[in-house]
Design an enzyme around this catalytic site. Structure first.
Site, short mmCIF file in Angstrom:
data_model
loop_
_atom_site.label_atom_id
_atom_site.label_comp_id
_atom_site.label_asym_id
_atom_site.label_seq_id
_atom_site.Cartn_x
_atom_site.Cartn_y
_atom_site.Cartn_z
N SER A 268 0.33 -8.32 -0.40
CA SER A 268 0.38 -6.85 0.26
C SER A 268 2.03 -6.75 0.99
CB SER A 268 -0.47 -6.76 1.53
OG SER A 268 0.03 -7.82 2.38
N LYS A 269 2.09 -5.59 1.03
CA LYS A 269 3.50 -4.97 1.56
C LYS A 269 3.73 -5.50 3.09
CE LYS A 269 4.52 -0.23 1.86
NZ LYS A 269 4.41 1.13 1.17
#
Ligand code: GLU
Length: 514
Positions: A268-269
């Site tokens: 994930s970012k």
């Protein structure tokens, strides 16, 4: 088994909704390599039918990123091709006939339900204790659609301009089978699938319809994409069957998920930011938030390092071989060796590849990087190219990123302003200081032959002649010259900054360090 009966034509089909996630880059890479391996074609199709998620600049960003990595398409919205257009928004008009074809053949139907009616359906199902709240073979019989209305009523509503969607009619009881190159034999019961919308009320196709129709029309032979699309595959298979295109159905290969470095959850970012590594290939400016999200390129990753790193996220050879140029990858890549298991995104490995590929660069290439760094950081440089080349040579084995040639050797370019405190506490006294004094008095004798190896030899002789301990006195001189306790070869540092500058540094150090 990979089926190679048809000419290989594969596509990368990104939606231009923002910066391209690095997982998407891996998908593009695998598609590219697979195509080249089998003398096939690599297409880039832009899937932009969802206008609400469209982001300005995202398409050109995708192309820029893939060009940077050398993953150039044979056919795309950029270079065109026999099956143009390659941007779905420009193909809008052709999807309706396919949706209608499915209605004709009894595989799809019109649904007129309003948002309120759909909400009510879910609420009623929930109250009745149902787990599955979807519009499907069981629930559609209670809704307002062309299966429950008479043909006359349906026509009347359409002619009156009432809003409707077109839904797929999933069979109540059917096995949907297909064989995925990576995941193996799949068998999904149709009762677990819902009646997905194929055509929205605004006349735009959904992803599912446009994707399948285009794959068919563009004669795609293999669909290579991320595992997150696996749940959609049974519907896609069913669509091919419903259209009567089963013999033209591409073979699927769903690539394993990428996980955060700790193995917890999908990459994930947020986690990437936490660990401090990029998740996009290039810097991406998020307009609404007015922030720039880091890219691998701007962080200093070389395209060959990123490709090599991504290639191994889900695939390996039977040997322990790790280093693959794109050409070599094309030679040895085998889709059947792509693993099923999710893979951790170990950024340390990417750094290792970067170091590796930097070492393959010539000093002249490193000099270009160094000059780019000067420009980027607005550094005034007084060194000649000849000296800069020596600096590149000195630093080449010590760096991870091109900008480190400068950042890790700042002391070559400017006088030290601080001194490593631990080193000062440990070495800036007694013998260490005596040696620094000794050097201050004796270095002028080397001025005429101010060259790294010569300086080093003499320093060693001096240490020996005076009976100093090497490990005690060299760090003191290094501190005075560079401010640091470790770093590149001291003789070379002294040669590069020059005699006068070294003398100045010793004087300053003696005044500054207390
Ligand atoms: N447009 C989809 C995406 O954004 C494509 C998925 C597929 O390859 O079918 O990833």
């Amino acid at each position: 088994m990979v089926n190679l009966d048809r000419p290989v034509r594969v596509r990368f089909a990104p939606s231009p909704t923002g910066g391209l996630h690095i997982g998407g880059v891996r998908t593009a890479l695998y598609n590219y390599v697979f195509a080249k391996k089998h003398q096939g074609k690599f297409l880039i199709r832009i899937e932009d039918t969802d206008q609400t998620r469209f982001v300005e600049g995202a398409e050109s960003y995708i192309f820029e990123a893939l060009h940077w990595l050398g993953l150039n398409a044979d056919e795309s919205s950029e270079v065109g091709g026999t099956f143009a257009p390659y941007r779905q928004s420009e193909r809008k008009a052709m999807y309706r006939q396919y949706a209608e074809q499915l209605i004709e053949s009894g595989h799809a139907y019109y649904a007129f339900d309003t948002a309120e009616e759909l909400d009510l359906m879910r609420k009623n199902l929930e109250e009745a204790g149902a787990k599955n709240l979807s519009y499907n073979a069981l629930t559609r019989v209670n809704m307002t659609n062309s299966l429950t209305l008479t043909p006359e009523e349906t026509k009347k509503r359409i002619d009156a301009g009432e809003h409707y969607v077109i839904r797929i009619k999933m069979p109540k009881k059917d096995d949907i089978r297909f064989e995925d190159i990576v995941k193996g034999k799949m068998n999904v019961h149709s009762s677990t699938l819902d009646d997905k919308v194929l055509m929205k009320s605004d006349g735009m196709p959904t992803y599912h319809l446009a994707n399948v129709v285009d794959d068919y029309l563009m004669e795609i032979s293999h669909v290579i994409r991320g595992e997150e699309w696996l749940p959609s595959a049974p519907l896609h298979v069913f669509l091919y069957q419903s259209f009567g295109w089963a013999d033209k159905m591409p073979q699927f290969a769903h690539l394993p998920l990428l996980l955060n470095p700790d193995g917890q959850g999908k990459l994930s970012k947020r986690k990437a930011a936490e660990y401090g590594f990029p998740i996009f290939p290039l810097d991406w400016f998020e307009k609404d938030k007015n922030i720039t999200i880091d890219g691998f390129r701007e962080k200093g990753y070389l395209p060959e390092a990123l490709n090599n790193f991504l290639a191994l996220l889900g695939w390996h050879t039977s040997s322990d071989e790790e280093v693959f140029s794109l050409e070599h990858l094309i030679e040895v890549f085998d889709m059947e060796r792509v693993g099923k298991a999710s893979v951790k995104f170990e950024i340390k490995k990417a750094e290792w590849f970067n170091q590796y590929y930097i070492r393959l660069k010539t000093n002249e290439e490193l000099l270009q990087y160094l000059k780019e760094t000067f420009v980027k950081l607005n550094i005034k440089n007084d060194f000649s190219d000849e000296k800069l080349l020596k600096i590149c040579n000195l630093m080449r084995d010590r760096i991870t990123f091109p900008q480190d040639i400068y950042l890790d050797a700042k002391y070559l370019f400017e006088l030290p302003t601080e001194y490593d405190q631990k080193g000062v506490a440990k070495n800036w006294q007694g013998e260490g200081l005596l040696f620094v004094d000794f050097c201050q008095n004796n270095l002028p004798t080397l001025k005429e032959n101010w060259e790294g190896e010569n300086i080093k030899h003499n320093l060693h002789d001096w240490v020996e002649q005076n009976g100093y301990k090497m490990g005690k006195v060299m760090p003191a001189l290094r501190l005075a010259v560079s401010g640091a306790s470790g770093g590149a070869d001291l003789g070379m540092i002294m040669e590069l900054v020059g005699f006068d500058n070294v003398m100045e540094r010793i004087t300053i150090a003696k005044k500054t360090i207390v």
